[in-house]
Every structure is written in C-alpha cells, then in structure tokens.
Design a protein around this motif. Structure first.
Motif, PDB file in Angstrom:
ATOM      1  N   ALA A 299     -15.167  -3.128  17.812  1.00 47.63           N
ATOM      2  CA  ALA A 299     -14.680  -3.697  19.069  1.00 47.63           C
ATOM      3  C   ALA A 299     -13.149  -3.720  19.176  1.00 47.63           C
ATOM      4  CB  ALA A 299     -15.221  -5.118  19.218  1.00 47.63           C
ATOM      5  N   TYR A 300     -12.461  -3.371  18.085  1.00 46.02           N
ATOM      6  CA  TYR A 300     -10.999  -3.520  18.084  1.00 46.02           C
ATOM      7  C   TYR A 300     -10.293  -2.170  18.039  1.00 46.02           C
ATOM      8  CZ  TYR A 300     -12.455  -8.204  16.976  1.00 46.02           C
ATOM      9  OH  TYR A 300     -13.076  -9.421  17.023  1.00 46.02           O
ATOM     10  N   ASP A 301      -9.410  -1.928  19.012  1.00 47.99           N
ATOM     11  CA  ASP A 301      -8.669  -0.665  18.972  1.00 47.99           C
ATOM     12  C   ASP A 301      -7.270  -0.862  18.383  1.00 47.99           C
ATOM     13  OD1 ASP A 301      -7.390  -1.993  20.952  1.00 47.99           O
ATOM     14  OD2 ASP A 301      -7.877  -0.584  22.568  1.00 47.99           O
ATOM     15  N   ASN A 302      -7.015  -2.064  17.878  1.00 46.16           N
ATOM     16  CA  ASN A 302      -5.703  -2.337  17.265  1.00 46.16           C
ATOM     17  C   ASN A 302      -5.791  -2.400  15.739  1.00 46.16           C
ATOM     18  OD1 ASN A 302      -7.277  -4.652  17.606  1.00 46.16           O
ATOM     19  ND2 ASN A 302      -5.529  -6.034  17.748  1.00 46.16           N
ATOM     20  N   VAL A 303      -6.826  -1.756  15.180  1.00 46.88           N
ATOM     21  CA  VAL A 303      -6.992  -1.734  13.714  1.00 46.88           C
ATOM     22  C   VAL A 303      -7.054  -0.292  13.233  1.00 46.88           C
ATOM     23  CG1 VAL A 303      -8.494  -2.350  11.777  1.00 46.88           C
ATOM     24  CG2 VAL A 303      -8.279  -3.917  13.722  1.00 46.88           C
ATOM     25  N   THR A 304      -6.239   0.018  12.224  1.00 47.49           N
ATOM     26  CA  THR A 304      -6.312   1.335  11.565  1.00 47.49           C
ATOM     27  C   THR A 304      -6.689   1.111  10.113  1.00 47.49           C
ATOM     28  OG1 THR A 304      -4.490   2.073  12.953  1.00 47.49           O
ATOM     29  CG2 THR A 304      -5.015   3.464  11.056  1.00 47.49           C
ATOM     30  N   ILE A 305      -7.727   1.793   9.681  1.00 53.41           N
ATOM     31  CA  ILE A 305      -8.125   1.675   8.270  1.00 53.41           C
ATOM     32  C   ILE A 305      -7.561   2.872   7.510  1.00 53.41           C
ATOM     33  CG2 ILE A 305     -10.074   1.566   6.640  1.00 53.41           C
ATOM     34  CD1 ILE A 305      -9.911  -0.884   8.532  1.00 53.41           C
ATOM     35  N   VAL A 306      -6.854   2.581   6.432  1.00 53.02           N
ATOM     36  CA  VAL A 306      -6.322   3.650   5.585  1.00 53.02           C
ATOM     37  C   VAL A 306      -7.063   3.596   4.246  1.00 53.02           C
ATOM     38  CG1 VAL A 306      -4.260   4.547   4.414  1.00 53.02           C
ATOM     39  CG2 VAL A 306      -4.047   3.441   6.661  1.00 53.02           C
ATOM     40  N   PRO A 307      -7.882   4.603   3.956  1.00 57.67           N
ATOM     41  CA  PRO A 307      -8.556   4.590   2.655  1.00 57.67           C
ATOM     42  C   PRO A 307      -7.532   4.895   1.563  1.00 57.67           C
ATOM     43  CG  PRO A 307      -9.556   6.175   4.187  1.00 57.67           C
ATOM     44  CD  PRO A 307      -8.244   5.782   4.767  1.00 57.67           C
ATOM     45  N   GLY A 308      -7.574   4.159   0.469  1.00 58.10           N
ATOM     46  CA  GLY A 308      -6.640   4.454  -0.625  1.00 58.10           C
ATOM     47  C   GLY A 308      -6.288   3.222  -1.427  1.00 58.10           C
ATOM     48  N   ASP A 309      -5.439   3.464  -2.431  1.00 53.54           N
ATOM     49  CA  ASP A 309      -5.004   2.416  -3.353  1.00 53.54           C
ATOM     50  C   ASP A 309      -3.646   1.909  -2.872  1.00 53.54           C
ATOM     51  OD1 ASP A 309      -3.948   0.990  -5.487  1.00 53.54           O
ATOM     52  OD2 ASP A 309      -4.677   2.387  -7.011  1.00 53.54           O
ATOM     53  N   ILE A 310      -3.539   0.618  -2.669  1.00 50.81           N
ATOM     54  CA  ILE A 310      -2.287   0.055  -2.142  1.00 50.81           C
ATOM     55  C   ILE A 310      -1.099   0.353  -3.076  1.00 50.81           C
ATOM     56  CG2 ILE A 310      -2.627  -2.238  -3.183  1.00 50.81           C
ATOM     57  CD1 ILE A 310      -1.001  -1.489   0.252  1.00 50.81           C
ATOM     58  N   LEU A 311      -1.392   0.555  -4.362  1.00 51.01           N
ATOM     59  CA  LEU A 311      -0.298   0.848  -5.292  1.00 51.01           C
ATOM     60  C   LEU A 311       0.149   2.304  -5.200  1.00 51.01           C
ATOM     61  CD1 LEU A 311      -1.463  -1.152  -8.446  1.00 51.01           C
ATOM     62  CD2 LEU A 311       0.228  -1.816  -6.740  1.00 51.01           C
ATOM     63  N   LYS A 312      -0.626   3.122  -4.468  1.00 52.78           N
ATOM     64  CA  LYS A 312      -0.288   4.553  -4.398  1.00 52.78           C
ATOM     65  C   LYS A 312       0.056   5.017  -2.996  1.00 52.78           C
ATOM     66  CE  LYS A 312      -2.941   5.796  -8.458  1.00 52.78           C
ATOM     67  NZ  LYS A 312      -4.343   6.052  -8.803  1.00 52.78           N
ATOM     68  N   VAL A 313      -0.405   4.328  -1.965  1.00 57.70           N
ATOM     69  CA  VAL A 313      -0.154   4.840  -0.604  1.00 57.70           C
ATOM     70  C   VAL A 313       1.343   4.735  -0.271  1.00 57.70           C
ATOM     71  CG1 VAL A 313      -2.428   4.314   0.377  1.00 57.70           C
ATOM     72  CG2 VAL A 313      -0.610   2.631   0.558  1.00 57.70           C
ATOM     73  N   ASN A 314       1.756   5.625   0.609  1.00 55.65           N
ATOM     74  CA  ASN A 314       3.146   5.624   1.055  1.00 55.65           C
ATOM     75  C   ASN A 314       3.266   4.585   2.188  1.00 55.65           C
ATOM     76  OD1 ASN A 314       5.584   6.144   2.334  1.00 55.65           O
ATOM     77  ND2 ASN A 314       5.505   8.336   1.852  1.00 55.65           N
ATOM     78  N   ILE A 315       3.719   3.394   1.827  1.00 61.64           N
ATOM     79  CA  ILE A 315       3.702   2.287   2.797  1.00 61.64           C
ATOM     80  C   ILE A 315       4.626   2.545   3.995  1.00 61.64           C
ATOM     81  CG2 ILE A 315       4.103  -0.209   3.116  1.00 61.64           C
ATOM     82  CD1 ILE A 315       3.022  -0.579   0.263  1.00 61.64           C
TER      83      ILE A 315
END
Ligand code: SAM
Length: 300
Positions: free
Chosen positions: A113-129
């Motif tokens: 129901a929400y179009d203001n959410v993006t899900i990024v699959p991955g490890d928070i210690l590795k993703v390019n924030i």
C-alpha cells in the motif's frame, strides 16, 4: 486499522497473493504470526530476527525520529515491514536495507500500500549508503539485529554520512555502554565513539514480550542526535581512535602499558605524556574525550 486476517488468509484469493487485502497494523502478535505462517517464515536467530509486535513501540520510534513528510529515512533490517509501515505512515521516504533474501518478496506484499518505501536487498555493512540515500541529510531508524549492533553503529558514525539523528532499538546493556561516562566500568570505545559523534540518550525501555520471538535480553530505544561537529577537536581522527582502541584493548592495564601492548613505542608514549601533561599511570577508562584528544594530538 485491523482486519480479520484469519478469514482473509483462508480465502482462495490468498492462494495466489498471500496477503491480498492486508490493511492492518503489522505490529500485533496475531498479524505477525499470520504473515509468518503465510510465507512459511521462521525467525532466524543467526540474522537476529525478533519482530516487533507492539504498535506503541513502533509509534514511539517513529515519534522519537520525528519522522515527517520531506524526511529521508534509512531503515536497517525491515524484517516483515513492522517498523517500516509505521515510518511510511508518517509520509517520509523510506529506504530499507534487508539482508534476508526471503524477505523482499514478503515486504512487497506487506507494504504494497505504500509507494514511499524502497527495499534494498543486501548487507548494511556492504551497501553503498550514499548511493542508496542520495544527496542531502537523512535519518536512521532501526530495530537492529543484536549480533552486529556495534559494527553497524560504528560504520554509520565513522563514515561521516549526513545523518541528522539515529533512533535505534538495541540491547539495554549496549545502550548503557553507549551513554556511559568516564570512570564507569562499562565506559569503553563504543561510549567514546558514540559521544564523540552524537549526543545519545535512552528514550524508553522495551520488554521482551514486545517481540516475536521474545529475546532473552531487555531492549531500549536509544536516540543519538548527531553533532554538527564532533564533541572534541582532534588533529587526526584516525590517531584519536587508535589511542582509544589501544586504551580499552587491555582495560585493566595503565594506559601507557595498554598502548605499548597495542604497538606504540616507549619513546612515542613517553614523549606524548610529557607533552600533554596527563598521568600515564591512569587507566583508559578514566579518560574523558578531551583527555583522549589531548593525548592523541600529542602523538600526531
Ligand atoms: N524491523 C523489523 C521489526 O522491527 O520487526 C525486524 C527487526 S529484526 C531485530 C532485525 C532485522 O535485520 C531482520 O529482518 C534481519 O534479517 C535483518 N538483518 C540482519 N543482519 C542484517 C544486515 N547485515 N544488513 C541488513 N539487515 C540485516
């Protein structure tokens, strides 16, 4: 708004889209159990999965973060979308990084129901924030996986990301270390780092019954207001943290001996203490941020 999910899940429609019609607050034991059942999920201990089932706690985190339209919020570990839903309801833009490969498909339904959410699959210690958060300041809100709380906090703080506030659920014992003052037995490298970059305070306690499964430890929500400038000025931040790490690496020793153990030479140590005028026979756990800064600057 709550719906009769039991009934929903038993309809034929649910065979195709498991949660079609979900229009409920995820943060209740019954909705959470139903989602887990519908997707055949088992909370992974290894990934630190304890799902929030208390809407008051979700509300408390959203309020502590001051989430509002126009905000960009990084969530770490959305799980089945419980806190994400509360954050999304505020109108803020949410980017949520989830390591468990099974969960993005679940989130696509629970948060449909929400179009203001993006899900990024991955490890928070590795993703390019910076890449996923884009330009400008952002907030962090998370019910952190407890097995890597400290590495996550350190990674977020050390990188000088444009974070304005971090609101995190952590183990109570870790929260007490984050806010500990010099002289206390639990004051350590984490206390120094958190207080160097932020002004932390405990917002509220969260009992084990607020989660499924219930963790074996008490939890608290900690709010860290990120400082515009670190609490103390240092010539070389790397050296500052090298000294801090050395001091707490062998906390029963005097700071001079602990530094020797960490590879600083006798000459450097003697010259540095002579220069900053601090007693080298004290233990690191008695040092204020200002004293660590003076010692590190004397070496730099
Ligand atoms: N936010 C949900 C809630 O409040 O119910 C779930 C919180 S649960 C304590 C922690 C979440 O972090 C889990 O969904 C887990 O899979 C995820 N996680 C664990 N390690 C992670 C990592 N390195 N990077 C991103 N997410 C991770």
């Amino acid at each position: 708004m709550s719906v009769d999910i039991d009934k929903e899940l038993n309809t034929e429609v649910h065979q195709e889209t498991k949660l079609k019609g979900l229009n409920a607050t995820i943060a209740t034991p019954s909705v959470t159990r139903h989602i887990m059942k519908a997707f055949n999920l088992r909370a992974s201990k290894k990934l630190g999965q304890n799902f929030l089932v208390d809407a008051n706690i979700v509300r408390g985190i959203v309020e502590a973060a001051g989430a509002q339209p126009g905000d960009k919020i990084l969530e770490i570990g959305p799980g089945i979308g419980t806190l994400t839903q509360g954050l999304a309801e505020s109108g803020a833009e949410i980017v949520a990084v989830e390591l468990d490969k099974k969960l993005p498909a679940v989130l696509a339904e629970t948060l449909a129901a929400y179009d203001n959410v993006t899900i990024v699959p991955g490890d928070i210690l590795k993703v390019n924030i910076p890449e996923i958060m884009g330009e400008g300041p952002f907030k962090v809100a998370a019910n952190l996986p407890y097995y890597i709380t400290t590495p996550i906090l350190m990674a977020l703080l050390e990188r000088h990301l444009p974070i304005s506030i971090l609101v995190t659920m952590v183990q109570k014992e870790v929260a007490l270390r984050m806010i500990a003052r010099p002289g206390s037995k639990i004051y350590g490298a984490l206390s120094v780092a958190v207080q160097y970059y932020t002004k932390p305070h405990i917002a509220f306690d969260v009992p084990p019954r607020s989660f499924i499964p219930a963790p074996e430890v008490d939890s608290v929500v900690v709010v860290c207001d990120v400082r515009e400038k670190p609490a103390v000025e240092v010539k070389d931040e790397k050296m500052f943290f090298k000294v801090v790490k050395a001091a707490f690496g062998q906390r029963r020793k005097t700071i001079a001996n602990a530094m020797k153990g960490a590879g600083f030479t006798k000459e450097i140590i003697e010259a540095a203490f002579a220069k900053c005028g601090i007693d080298s026979g004290r233990r690191g756990e008695t040092f204020s941020l200002e004293e660590f800064a003076a010692l590190a600057d004397a070496i730099s």
